[in-house]
Design a protein around this motif. Structure first.
Motif, PDB file in Angstrom:
ATOM      1  N   ARG A   1      47.319  34.116  37.222  1.00  0.00           N
ATOM      2  CA  ARG A   1      46.090  33.398  37.582  1.00  0.00           C
ATOM      3  C   ARG A   1      44.859  34.289  37.418  1.00  0.00           C
ATOM      4  NH1 ARG A   1      42.778  29.808  37.081  1.00  0.00           N
ATOM      5  NH2 ARG A   1      41.718  28.944  38.889  1.00  0.00           N
ATOM      6  N   ALA A   2      44.990  35.559  37.789  1.00  0.00           N
ATOM      7  CA  ALA A   2      43.876  36.498  37.624  1.00  0.00           C
ATOM      8  C   ALA A   2      43.468  36.583  36.153  1.00  0.00           C
ATOM      9  CB  ALA A   2      44.261  37.869  38.166  1.00  0.00           C
ATOM     10  N   ALA A   3      44.446  36.663  35.269  1.00  0.00           N
ATOM     11  CA  ALA A   3      44.150  36.718  33.839  1.00  0.00           C
ATOM     12  C   ALA A   3      43.468  35.421  33.374  1.00  0.00           C
ATOM     13  CB  ALA A   3      45.428  36.974  33.046  1.00  0.00           C
ATOM     14  N   GLU A   4      43.944  34.269  33.867  1.00  0.00           N
ATOM     15  CA  GLU A   4      43.312  32.985  33.520  1.00  0.00           C
ATOM     16  C   GLU A   4      41.853  32.943  33.959  1.00  0.00           C
ATOM     17  OE1 GLU A   4      45.751  30.107  35.505  1.00  0.00           O
ATOM     18  OE2 GLU A   4      47.377  30.268  34.028  1.00  0.00           O
ATOM     19  N   LEU A   5      41.538  33.615  35.064  1.00  0.00           N
ATOM     20  CA  LEU A   5      40.176  33.651  35.587  1.00  0.00           C
ATOM     21  C   LEU A   5      39.296  34.671  34.858  1.00  0.00           C
ATOM     22  CD1 LEU A   5      40.989  33.424  39.389  1.00  0.00           C
ATOM     23  CD2 LEU A   5      39.849  31.676  37.997  1.00  0.00           C
ATOM     24  N   GLY A   6      39.881  35.391  33.917  1.00  0.00           N
ATOM     25  CA  GLY A   6      39.132  36.386  33.164  1.00  0.00           C
ATOM     26  C   GLY A   6      39.096  37.761  33.810  1.00  0.00           C
ATOM     27  N   LEU A   7      39.886  37.953  34.854  1.00  0.00           N
ATOM     28  CA  LEU A   7      39.949  39.283  35.451  1.00  0.00           C
ATOM     29  C   LEU A   7      40.765  40.177  34.523  1.00  0.00           C
ATOM     30  CD1 LEU A   7      40.559  38.452  39.221  1.00  0.00           C
ATOM     31  CD2 LEU A   7      38.407  38.704  37.987  1.00  0.00           C
ATOM     32  N   ARG A   8      40.270  41.372  34.308  1.00  0.00           N
ATOM     33  CA  ARG A   8      40.926  42.308  33.396  1.00  0.00           C
ATOM     34  C   ARG A   8      41.554  43.496  34.113  1.00  0.00           C
ATOM     35  NH1 ARG A   8      35.846  41.778  31.340  1.00  0.00           N
ATOM     36  NH2 ARG A   8      35.455  44.003  31.531  1.00  0.00           N
ATOM     37  N   LEU A   9      41.221  43.647  35.391  1.00  0.00           N
ATOM     38  CA  LEU A   9      41.710  44.807  36.126  1.00  0.00           C
ATOM     39  C   LEU A   9      42.020  44.410  37.561  1.00  0.00           C
ATOM     40  CD1 LEU A   9      42.103  47.944  36.178  1.00  0.00           C
ATOM     41  CD2 LEU A   9      39.747  48.058  37.031  1.00  0.00           C
ATOM     42  N   LEU A  10      43.197  44.818  38.025  1.00  0.00           N
ATOM     43  CA  LEU A  10      43.586  44.607  39.418  1.00  0.00           C
ATOM     44  C   LEU A  10      43.866  45.961  40.050  1.00  0.00           C
ATOM     45  CD1 LEU A  10      46.052  41.589  39.091  1.00  0.00           C
ATOM     46  CD2 LEU A  10      43.642  41.540  39.766  1.00  0.00           C
TER      47      LEU A  10
END
Length: 179
Positions: free
Chosen positions: A122-131
């Motif tokens: 889901r983070a990737a779908e939201l455009g987040l590139r770093l966790l």
């Protein structure tokens, strides 16, 4: 429990109030079981319910995303995880993983890994590139994150206390999601 089927689902802000007591029970059990997740023991159920309910504005604004995993047979709560999106404009590409908990009766079913994978997707779908995340050094969670492809940054001495108030080092991890 062994052989049981589980389903992961995202919790909407309007569902949080109704789920708060059950989530609070998991939080209390985790803290009283020694889980270092930001609370000291003894943690009362009323305090834990209030903490969960106070998250509703953050969930409604989608600054905080929350998932649960439940046993399909009876809907029993087995675990939860959170993704806190960075607020500063220069940090909108990143997020923090928090409050990963699995009920003791459901451990060994790879539920923590499933929750983490759903969050990452889901983070990737939201455009987040770093966790990023932190966890108590030497805890079983370290092995989970390493197995899931997270990179260990280092350890900070006496970063957080366990539920008894004893300071422990914390390991910081990150994961690049690509894109």
């Amino acid at each position: 429990m062994a052989g049981e089927a589980y389903a992961v689902g995202q919790v909407a802000a309007e569902e949080l109030d109704g789920a708060a007591e059950e989530l609070a029970g998991l939080l209390v059990d985790t803290v009283h079981g020694g889980g270092s997740i930001g609370f000291l023991a003894p943690l009362g159920l009323a305090e834990a319910v209030a903490w969960w309910r106070a998250l509703a504005p953050e969930v409604a604004a989608e600054r905080l995303l929350l998932w649960t995993v439940r046993a399909e047979a009876d809907g029993r709560l087995a675990g939860t995880i959170q993704l806190r999106r960075a607020v500063p404009t220069n940090g909108r590409h990143r997020g923090e993983v928090a409050k990963l908990m699995v009920h003791p009766a459901d451990r060994g079913q790879r539920l923590a890994g499933r929750l983490l994978a759903v969050l990452e997707e889901r983070a990737a779908e939201l455009g987040l590139r770093l966790l990023v995340l932190d966890t108590e050094t030497g805890s079983p969670a370290e092995r989970l994150y390493e197995a899931a492809g997270w990179t260990r940054v280092g350890s900070v001495p006496d970063y957080a206390t366990d539920p008894a108030g004893v300071a422990h080092p914390t390991t910081i991890f990150f994961k690049a999601l690509g894109g």
